[in-house]
Design an enzyme around this catalytic site. Structure first.
Site, PDB file in Angstrom:
ATOM      1  CE1 TYR A  61      52.062  41.300 -89.150  1.00  0.00           C
ATOM      2  CE2 TYR A  61      52.701  41.148 -91.452  1.00  0.00           C
ATOM      3  CZ  TYR A  61      52.907  41.655 -90.183  1.00  0.00           C
ATOM      4  OH  TYR A  61      53.951  42.518 -89.953  1.00  0.00           O
ATOM      5  CB  SER A 207      54.980  52.496 -90.296  1.00  0.00           C
ATOM      6  OG  SER A 207      53.990  53.488 -90.163  1.00  0.00           O
ATOM      7  N   PRO A 208      56.486  53.077 -93.692  1.00  0.00           N
ATOM      8  CG  PRO A 208      56.702  52.379 -95.924  1.00  0.00           C
ATOM      9  CD  PRO A 208      56.209  51.917 -94.570  1.00  0.00           C
ATOM     10  CB  ALA A 210      54.202  58.461 -90.996  1.00  0.00           C
ATOM     11  N   GLY A 212      50.127  56.745 -93.384  1.00  0.00           N
ATOM     12  CA  GLY A 212      49.397  57.550 -94.359  1.00  0.00           C
ATOM     13  C   GLY A 212      49.610  59.037 -94.235  1.00  0.00           C
ATOM     14  CG  LEU A 214      55.295  60.874 -94.661  1.00  0.00           C
ATOM     15  CD1 LEU A 214      56.455  59.905 -94.540  1.00  0.00           C
ATOM     16  CD2 LEU A 214      55.804  62.306 -94.773  1.00  0.00           C
ATOM     17  CB  THR A 215      49.302  59.590 -98.546  1.00  0.00           C
ATOM     18  OG1 THR A 215      48.311  60.021 -97.587  1.00  0.00           O
ATOM     19  CG2 THR A 215      49.814  58.199 -98.173  1.00  0.00           C
ATOM     20  N   GLY A 216      49.647  62.807 -97.923  1.00  0.00           N
ATOM     21  CA  GLY A 216      49.057  64.115 -98.178  1.00  0.00           C
ATOM     22  C   GLY A 216      47.543  64.110 -98.241  1.00  0.00           C
ATOM     23  CE  LYS A 217      44.788  57.944 -97.086  1.00  0.00           C
ATOM     24  NZ  LYS A 217      44.287  56.664 -97.607  1.00  0.00           N
TER      25      LYS A 217
END
Length: 311
Positions: A61, A207-208, A210, A212, A214-217
């Protein structure tokens, strides 16, 4: 949320991990563009303030920068911090000495004498056999330079092989770090999740959210930028497909005063042997992610989310 113990008589960690892939990474995350060391320091401090002291990194990283940042930040606090890092079995690493040398380099960058969790980043080891790899890691546990041994992206059978080799040395396999979220549930059907439970191995879920989704943005009318712009999941059809999931996440979240992302993380934590790794670049993202802690979905709510996202 109850803390989780890694392995037998291992360290106790919070049920949420802070991911540091973006710390120093210019290739994928554009480090130095919209965020830098100051934001990362603030994120580190915000996590400790919230009681989340478990951080996941890797030698690759930021080409070592992620480990260096963590080492620097840890020197500035008296709080206990648990670090998980990862070893990359690269083609030129073909014997036990090369594994130990890589560990030494990570310890130096992190400015510590012991890493609480040392993971093998991927199962393909080129010329390095699993026997040599796992036995070397067991040696390092005995030396005290590693607290627990983990793997990443290992299949069910590969987990069993690693577990068997380590067990012969009386060293438990502590974790398998794999991709897992409400929208990425393959480990439930390919044997990885059940095998982890059978072997008392914790799943570290990367990647819990996915990436982003699943953030809804992200919405069908808003075109994402960067790598997401070529990901079919972020296309209009892909976003329309998951609209019912986001609707349910919002509905449940409204009941608890939580965001869709916090509900999605809570769903993973509720399973007991799963710890989500929430990647962050600033303090605000830390504060958002820790909102997944301190409350719990009901069995009915867990079941609703399970049903609507079932493969």
């Amino acid at each position: 949320m109850e803390p989780i113990t890694l392995g037998q008589n291992g360290i106790t960690i919070p049920p949420l991990c802070i991911g540091t892939w973006a710390w120093g990474d210019k290739l994928f995350w554009n480090y130095g563009d919209a965020y830098g060391e100051e934001q990362l320091q603030a994120a580190f401090t915000a996590a400790l303030d919230a009681g989340v002291t478990f951080f996941d990194t890797a030698e690759v990283y930021g080409l070592g920068l992620s480990e260096e940042f963590l080492g620097k930040f840890m020197k500035q606090t008296s709080q206990s911090v648990q670090i998980a890092t990862k070893f990359g079995p690269l083609p030129w690493r073909w014997d036990g000495k090369s594994v130990s040398e890589a560990l030494t380099a990570s310890l130096k960058r992190l400015q510590v004498e012991r890493i609480e969790l040392y993971q093998v980043h991927w199962p393909f080891t080129f010329f390095l056999s699993q026997e040599i790899l796992m036995n070397t890691l067991a040696d390092e546990v005995k030396r005290g330079r590693i607290g627990a041994v983990g793997v990443s992206n290992y299949s069910a059978s590969q987990m069993r092989e690693a577990h068997q080799i380590l067990a012969a040395r009386e060293v438990p396999l502590a974790v398998n770090q794999v991709r897992y979220s409400l929208l990425t549930r393959q480990i439930e059907t390919n044997g990885i999740l059940q095998t982890a439970r059978d072997l008392d191995v914790i799943i570290l879920a990367y990647s819990p959210l996915a990436q982003g989704l699943l953030t809804g943005k992200y919405t069908p009318s808003q075109n994402p930028t960067g790598a997401r712009s070529i990901d079919p999941r972020f296309s209009q059809d892909g976003l329309n497909k998951i609209a019912p999931v986001l609707s349910l996440l919002r509905k449940i979240g409204e009941k608890y005063g939580r965001t869709p992302a916090q509900v999605a993380l809570n769903w993973l934590i509720a399973q007991g042997n799963v710890i989500p790794i929430a990647g962050v670049k600033n303090a605000e993202q830390v504060k958002q992610n820790v909102g997944a802690l301190g409350w719990k979905l009901t069995d009915d709510e867990f079941g609703e989310l399970d049903q609507i996202t079932r493969l």
